[in-house]
Design an enzyme around this catalytic site. Structure first.
Site, PDB file in Angstrom:
ATOM      1  N   VAL A  77       0.837  -1.199   0.000  1.00  0.00           N
ATOM      2  CA  VAL A  77       0.000   0.000   0.000  1.00  0.00           C
ATOM      3  C   VAL A  77       0.870   1.247   0.000  1.00  0.00           C
ATOM      4  CG1 VAL A  77      -1.606   1.350   1.419  1.00  0.00           C
ATOM      5  CG2 VAL A  77      -1.924  -1.111   1.174  1.00  0.00           C
ATOM      6  N   CYS A  78       0.466   2.244  -0.787  1.00  0.00           N
ATOM      7  CA  CYS A  78       1.091   3.560  -0.743  1.00  0.00           C
ATOM      8  C   CYS A  78       0.000   4.616  -0.836  1.00  0.00           C
ATOM      9  CB  CYS A  78       2.120   3.733  -1.866  1.00  0.00           C
ATOM     10  SG  CYS A  78       1.398   3.762  -3.525  1.00  0.00           S
ATOM     11  N   ALA A  79       0.362   5.857  -1.063  1.00  0.00           N
ATOM     12  CA  ALA A  79      -0.636   6.934  -1.066  1.00  0.00           C
ATOM     13  C   ALA A  79      -1.531   6.881  -2.294  1.00  0.00           C
ATOM     14  CB  ALA A  79       0.053   8.287  -0.972  1.00  0.00           C
ATOM     15  N   MET A 114      -4.072   4.620  -0.881  1.00  0.00           N
ATOM     16  CA  MET A 114      -4.896   4.980   0.272  1.00  0.00           C
ATOM     17  C   MET A 114      -5.964   6.007  -0.077  1.00  0.00           C
ATOM     18  SD  MET A 114      -4.178   3.125   2.897  1.00  0.00           S
ATOM     19  CE  MET A 114      -4.731   4.011   4.355  1.00  0.00           C
TER      20      MET A 114
END
Length: 378
Positions: free
Chosen positions: A71-73, A100
């Site tokens: 997961v990243c932004a 996210m």
């Protein structure tokens, strides 16, 4: 080979309590502030810049038998890291589509209640902790505390063969941007909120509507003077069965009364609400709040966030405290927590005195809600 998971895929796993291991590659501050959580979700945080030169150093921190989600932004960094992990020999590797930001915006529909007169759906914004609702009866629909993702409600109403005729906001929200005004413009529905909230656009003031009736639905407006963030907050009591409590009463706590700078004054009003209006309601009334803090604790066996009033009363010490001064002192003391991010700008947008692009709205809403005093978990 890596796979892609959508926010809905993740929401389904969280709700079904499936095992999921998350490698979150955002910076440490963002991770500590807000991340994907669940009963069977385990996560670690290793910033992307620590992985650019290779992932060999983190392989021993990742369990081989669990589904791995990176997961990243926004998506790009997590996809790159997922590819590196797959090349290193890991088999169950996925990345989160849209990062996210997509998790923040996903709404999960759950059937809350159904009888011969109405159906009620809850919309869980799992990445934000916000809840909204649709009540359907006789070809009409009422939407309560809608998010800005208006297509969700339009699609749901179409699926039910209903027209959205009424929209209500329980208060001027501080943690997310309301879709009430936009949804009313799109559907021609009547839009209601308290005049005392200070909105500058056209709406029907709830001070003039103590009841909203349509088809076989009778919604009573319970004015709750300043229990949460703003000068005019209400709850909605539908067919004497369901209490849509906004930011007044949660499964695990009460609304925080400090964001207007009048914590002690507004806590006294919150006391009157709890010990006069709510105290008179039957134990079997189902409370459906505007937010939740911990999905694991607050979602029930039926899959939605809510509980019978009697259960909430028994578990919440503030609802069993007869002394007003002690109640106020405790609420004020526990209100001194971190405020919702960007809440002043969000309130200004919801009031109609400021505007924001879609991109700016997305930025403003990133992060958790901080709208409740959750006493029962401390």
């Amino acid at each position: 080979m890596i796979t892609m998971m959508t926010a809905k895929d993740v929401a389904t796993m969280v709700k079904n309590k499936e095992e999921l291991f998350i490698l979150d590659v955002r910076n440490q501050t963002d991770y500590q502030d807000w991340r994907i959580e669940g009963e069977q979700v385990e996560s670690i945080n290793i910033p992307y810049f620590d992985l650019i030169d290779g992932v060999d150093g983190v392989l021993d921190q990742i369990p081989a038998h669990k589904k791995l989600l990176v997961v990243c932004a926004k998506e790009g960094s997590s996809k790159f890291v997922a590819e590196q992990l797959a090349e290193a020999g890991l088999e169950q590797v996925a990345y989160l589509q849209g990062g996210m930001k997509s998790w923040s915006e996903h709404l999960e529909q759950v059937l809350v209640y159904a009888d011969e007169r109405m159906k009620v759906y809850q919309y869980l914004r799992m990445g934000k902790g916000c809840l909204s609702y649709m009540v359907v009866s006789g070809g009409e629909a009422l939407v309560i505390d809608p998010s800005r993702f208006t297509d969700v409600y339009l699609d749901a109403a179409k699926h039910e063969g209903a027209k959205i005729s009424h929209i209500v906001d329980s208060h001027l929200h501080a943690d997310h941007i309301s879709g009430g005004k936009q949804l009313a413009q799109m559907t021609g529905a009547d839009y209601y909120m308290m005049k005392s909230e200070g909105a500058v656009f056209s709406f029907k003031p709830l001070e003039e509507y103590d009841r909203i009736r349509f088809a076989q639905v009778d919604l009573r407006v319970l004015a709750v003077k300043t229990p949460g963030h703003t000068p005019g907050s209400v709850s909605f009591f539908v067919n004497d069965k369901l209490l849509f409590s906004g930011d007044t009463l949660f499964v695990g706590g009460l609304g925080r009364p400090d964001l207007g700078g009048k914590a002690a004054e507004w806590a006294q009003d919150l006391y009157d609400t709890v010990y006069e209006k709510i105290a008179a309601m039957a134990d079997d009334v189902i409370v459906l709040p505007g937010h939740y803090a911990e999905l694991d604790r607050e979602v029930n066996e039926a899959g939605y966030v809510g509980a019978q009033l009697g259960v909430i009363r028994a578990a919440n010490e503030l609802m069993n405290q007869q002394d007003k001064k002690s109640f106020v002192d405790q609420v004020v003391a526990q209100s001194k927590t971190e405020t919702p991010p960007n809440f002043e700008e969000i309130i200004a947008i919801n009031r109609g005195v400021e505007e924001a692009t879609a991109e700016r709205q997305q930025e403003l809403e990133i992060g958790p809600n901080r709208c409740a005093l959750h006493h029962t978990h401390e």
